[in-house]
Design a protein around this motif. Sequence first.
Motif, PDB file in Angstrom:
ATOM      1  N   LEU A  31       0.847  -1.192   0.000  1.00  0.00           N
ATOM      2  CA  LEU A  31       0.000   0.000   0.000  1.00  0.00           C
ATOM      3  C   LEU A  31       0.881   1.240   0.000  1.00  0.00           C
ATOM      4  CD1 LEU A  31      -2.493  -1.130   2.790  1.00  0.00           C
ATOM      5  CD2 LEU A  31      -2.855  -1.251   0.311  1.00  0.00           C
ATOM      6  N   GLU A  32       0.519   2.202  -0.831  1.00  0.00           N
ATOM      7  CA  GLU A  32       1.260   3.465  -0.882  1.00  0.00           C
ATOM      8  C   GLU A  32       1.034   4.251   0.404  1.00  0.00           C
ATOM      9  OE1 GLU A  32       0.163   5.683  -4.322  1.00  0.00           O
ATOM     10  OE2 GLU A  32       0.695   4.075  -5.704  1.00  0.00           O
ATOM     11  N   ALA A  33       1.923   5.185   0.683  1.00  0.00           N
ATOM     12  CA  ALA A  33       1.762   6.066   1.840  1.00  0.00           C
ATOM     13  C   ALA A  33       0.461   6.852   1.699  1.00  0.00           C
ATOM     14  CB  ALA A  33       2.950   7.016   1.943  1.00  0.00           C
ATOM     15  N   ASN A  34      -0.166   7.140   2.822  1.00  0.00           N
ATOM     16  CA  ASN A  34      -1.412   7.899   2.812  1.00  0.00           C
ATOM     17  C   ASN A  34      -1.111   9.378   3.024  1.00  0.00           C
ATOM     18  OD1 ASN A  34      -4.221   8.026   2.590  1.00  0.00           O
ATOM     19  ND2 ASN A  34      -4.473   8.090   4.795  1.00  0.00           N
ATOM     20  N   GLY A  35      -1.983  10.216   2.530  1.00  0.00           N
ATOM     21  CA  GLY A  35      -1.803  11.665   2.599  1.00  0.00           C
ATOM     22  C   GLY A  35      -2.411  12.292   3.845  1.00  0.00           C
ATOM     23  N   PRO A  36      -2.903  13.539   3.713  1.00  0.00           N
ATOM     24  CA  PRO A  36      -3.354  14.314   4.864  1.00  0.00           C
ATOM     25  C   PRO A  36      -4.779  14.015   5.342  1.00  0.00           C
ATOM     26  CG  PRO A  36      -3.491  15.646   2.899  1.00  0.00           C
ATOM     27  CD  PRO A  36      -2.856  14.345   2.490  1.00  0.00           C
ATOM     28  N   ARG A  37      -5.440  13.005   4.757  1.00  0.00           N
ATOM     29  CA  ARG A  37      -6.792  12.634   5.192  1.00  0.00           C
ATOM     30  C   ARG A  37      -6.835  11.150   5.513  1.00  0.00           C
ATOM     31  NH1 ARG A  37     -11.080  14.082   0.777  1.00  0.00           N
ATOM     32  NH2 ARG A  37      -9.735  12.662  -0.361  1.00  0.00           N
ATOM     33  N   ALA A  38      -7.659  10.787   6.488  1.00  0.00           N
ATOM     34  CA  ALA A  38      -7.879   9.361   6.758  1.00  0.00           C
ATOM     35  C   ALA A  38      -8.563   8.763   5.532  1.00  0.00           C
ATOM     36  CB  ALA A  38      -8.745   9.185   7.994  1.00  0.00           C
ATOM     37  N   HIS A  39      -8.206   7.540   5.200  1.00  0.00           N
ATOM     38  CA  HIS A  39      -8.752   6.873   4.026  1.00  0.00           C
ATOM     39  C   HIS A  39      -9.296   5.518   4.464  1.00  0.00           C
ATOM     40  CE1 HIS A  39      -7.914   5.333  -0.327  1.00  0.00           C
ATOM     41  NE2 HIS A  39      -9.181   5.590  -0.128  1.00  0.00           N
ATOM     42  N   TYR A  40     -10.516   5.241   4.083  1.00  0.00           N
ATOM     43  CA  TYR A  40     -11.157   3.965   4.390  1.00  0.00           C
ATOM     44  C   TYR A  40     -11.327   3.219   3.073  1.00  0.00           C
ATOM     45  CZ  TYR A  40     -12.055   6.126   8.863  1.00  0.00           C
ATOM     46  OH  TYR A  40     -11.901   6.742  10.077  1.00  0.00           O
ATOM     47  N   MET A  41     -10.439   2.279   2.825  1.00  0.00           N
ATOM     48  CA  MET A  41     -10.435   1.545   1.561  1.00  0.00           C
ATOM     49  C   MET A  41     -11.373   0.347   1.642  1.00  0.00           C
ATOM     50  SD  MET A  41      -6.324   1.482   0.915  1.00  0.00           S
ATOM     51  CE  MET A  41      -6.438   0.817  -0.743  1.00  0.00           C
ATOM     52  N   ALA A  69     -20.116  -3.209  -2.999  1.00  0.00           N
ATOM     53  CA  ALA A  69     -20.884  -4.436  -2.784  1.00  0.00           C
ATOM     54  C   ALA A  69     -19.962  -5.640  -2.591  1.00  0.00           C
ATOM     55  CB  ALA A  69     -21.821  -4.673  -3.960  1.00  0.00           C
ATOM     56  N   GLU A  70     -18.793  -5.630  -3.203  1.00  0.00           N
ATOM     57  CA  GLU A  70     -17.834  -6.732  -3.072  1.00  0.00           C
ATOM     58  C   GLU A  70     -17.119  -6.714  -1.721  1.00  0.00           C
ATOM     59  OE1 GLU A  70     -15.189  -6.051  -6.331  1.00  0.00           O
ATOM     60  OE2 GLU A  70     -16.582  -6.850  -7.814  1.00  0.00           O
ATOM     61  N   ALA A  71     -17.035  -5.555  -1.102  1.00  0.00           N
ATOM     62  CA  ALA A  71     -16.256  -5.394   0.131  1.00  0.00           C
ATOM     63  C   ALA A  71     -17.001  -5.942   1.340  1.00  0.00           C
ATOM     64  CB  ALA A  71     -15.939  -3.922   0.348  1.00  0.00           C
ATOM     65  N   ASP A  72     -16.230  -6.490   2.285  1.00  0.00           N
ATOM     66  CA  ASP A  72     -16.816  -6.889   3.562  1.00  0.00           C
ATOM     67  C   ASP A  72     -16.111  -6.229   4.743  1.00  0.00           C
ATOM     68  OD1 ASP A  72     -14.518  -8.396   3.340  1.00  0.00           O
ATOM     69  OD2 ASP A  72     -15.501 -10.328   3.510  1.00  0.00           O
ATOM     70  N   VAL A  73     -15.056  -5.449   4.449  1.00  0.00           N
ATOM     71  CA  VAL A  73     -14.358  -4.682   5.476  1.00  0.00           C
ATOM     72  C   VAL A  73     -13.884  -3.358   4.893  1.00  0.00           C
ATOM     73  CG1 VAL A  73     -13.524  -6.674   6.803  1.00  0.00           C
ATOM     74  CG2 VAL A  73     -12.112  -5.740   4.975  1.00  0.00           C
ATOM     75  N   LEU A  74     -13.531  -2.447   5.785  1.00  0.00           N
ATOM     76  CA  LEU A  74     -12.856  -1.211   5.404  1.00  0.00           C
ATOM     77  C   LEU A  74     -11.431  -1.292   5.927  1.00  0.00           C
ATOM     78  CD1 LEU A  74     -15.547   1.458   6.335  1.00  0.00           C
ATOM     79  CD2 LEU A  74     -14.962   0.618   4.049  1.00  0.00           C
ATOM     80  N   VAL A  90      -2.392  -4.099   9.027  1.00  0.00           N
ATOM     81  CA  VAL A  90      -3.211  -2.896   8.889  1.00  0.00           C
ATOM     82  C   VAL A  90      -4.509  -3.098   9.659  1.00  0.00           C
ATOM     83  CG1 VAL A  90      -2.275  -2.193   6.644  1.00  0.00           C
ATOM     84  CG2 VAL A  90      -4.199  -3.778   6.729  1.00  0.00           C
ATOM     85  N   PRO A  91      -5.099  -1.995  10.166  1.00  0.00           N
ATOM     86  CA  PRO A  91      -6.388  -2.115  10.849  1.00  0.00           C
ATOM     87  C   PRO A  91      -7.526  -2.222   9.838  1.00  0.00           C
ATOM     88  CG  PRO A  91      -5.570   0.140  10.988  1.00  0.00           C
ATOM     89  CD  PRO A  91      -4.524  -0.658  10.284  1.00  0.00           C
ATOM     90  N   VAL A  92      -8.517  -3.049  10.158  1.00  0.00           N
ATOM     91  CA  VAL A  92      -9.704  -3.188   9.303  1.00  0.00           C
ATOM     92  C   VAL A  92     -10.957  -3.119  10.172  1.00  0.00           C
ATOM     93  CG1 VAL A  92      -8.577  -4.496   7.482  1.00  0.00           C
ATOM     94  CG2 VAL A  92      -9.638  -5.710   9.348  1.00  0.00           C
ATOM     95  N   LEU A  93     -12.013  -2.546   9.618  1.00  0.00           N
ATOM     96  CA  LEU A  93     -13.315  -2.492  10.274  1.00  0.00           C
ATOM     97  C   LEU A  93     -14.292  -3.352   9.506  1.00  0.00           C
ATOM     98  CD1 LEU A  93     -13.659   1.359  10.910  1.00  0.00           C
ATOM     99  CD2 LEU A  93     -13.347  -0.420  12.636  1.00  0.00           C
ATOM    100  N   SER A  94     -15.015  -4.197  10.202  1.00  0.00           N
ATOM    101  CA  SER A  94     -15.988  -5.058   9.565  1.00  0.00           C
ATOM    102  C   SER A  94     -17.177  -4.233   9.074  1.00  0.00           C
ATOM    103  CB  SER A  94     -16.486  -6.108  10.563  1.00  0.00           C
ATOM    104  OG  SER A  94     -17.511  -6.866  10.001  1.00  0.00           O
ATOM    105  N   LEU A  95     -17.734  -4.634   7.944  1.00  0.00           N
ATOM    106  CA  LEU A  95     -18.925  -3.971   7.420  1.00  0.00           C
ATOM    107  C   LEU A  95     -20.201  -4.741   7.753  1.00  0.00           C
ATOM    108  CD1 LEU A  95     -17.752  -2.718   3.919  1.00  0.00           C
ATOM    109  CD2 LEU A  95     -18.240  -1.361   5.956  1.00  0.00           C
TER     110      LEU A  95
END
Length: 97
Positions: A31-41, A69-74, A90-95
Motif C-alpha cells: 500500500l502506498e503512503a497515505n496523505g493528509p486525510r484518513a482513508h477507508y479503503m 458491494a464486493e467489500a466486507d471490510v474497510l 493494517v487495521p480493518v473495520l468489519s462492514l
Amino acid sequence: TRIFLLPLLRALLGLPDAEARPMLARTTVPLEANGPRAHYMRATLATTAGSPVVTPVRSQDSSLLTPLAEADVLLVRPIGDPAVPAGGEVPVLSLDF
C-alpha cells in the motif's frame, strides 16, 4: 455508514457511543503512503493459515457501487500513514451490521 451514520443514530437515540474497534489483518498487496486525510479503503477479508488477510478491491472510486458491494471490510489508513509492504499489518473495520 459504520463511521458516520451509526454514531449519529446512536446519539440521536440517546445510546452510549459504541466505537468501532478495528482488528488487525495482513495486507496481500503493498500500500502506498497515505496523505493528509484518513482513508477507508473497501476491501475483502479472508483467512490464510489461520491468520486474517485483507485485499483492497480493484477500484476505490467512490462513485462505483460494485466495489462497495464486493467489500466486507474497510481497510483503515490513518492520516500520514507510511507505505505498508505486502504482509504488513493494517487495521480493518468489519462492514457487517
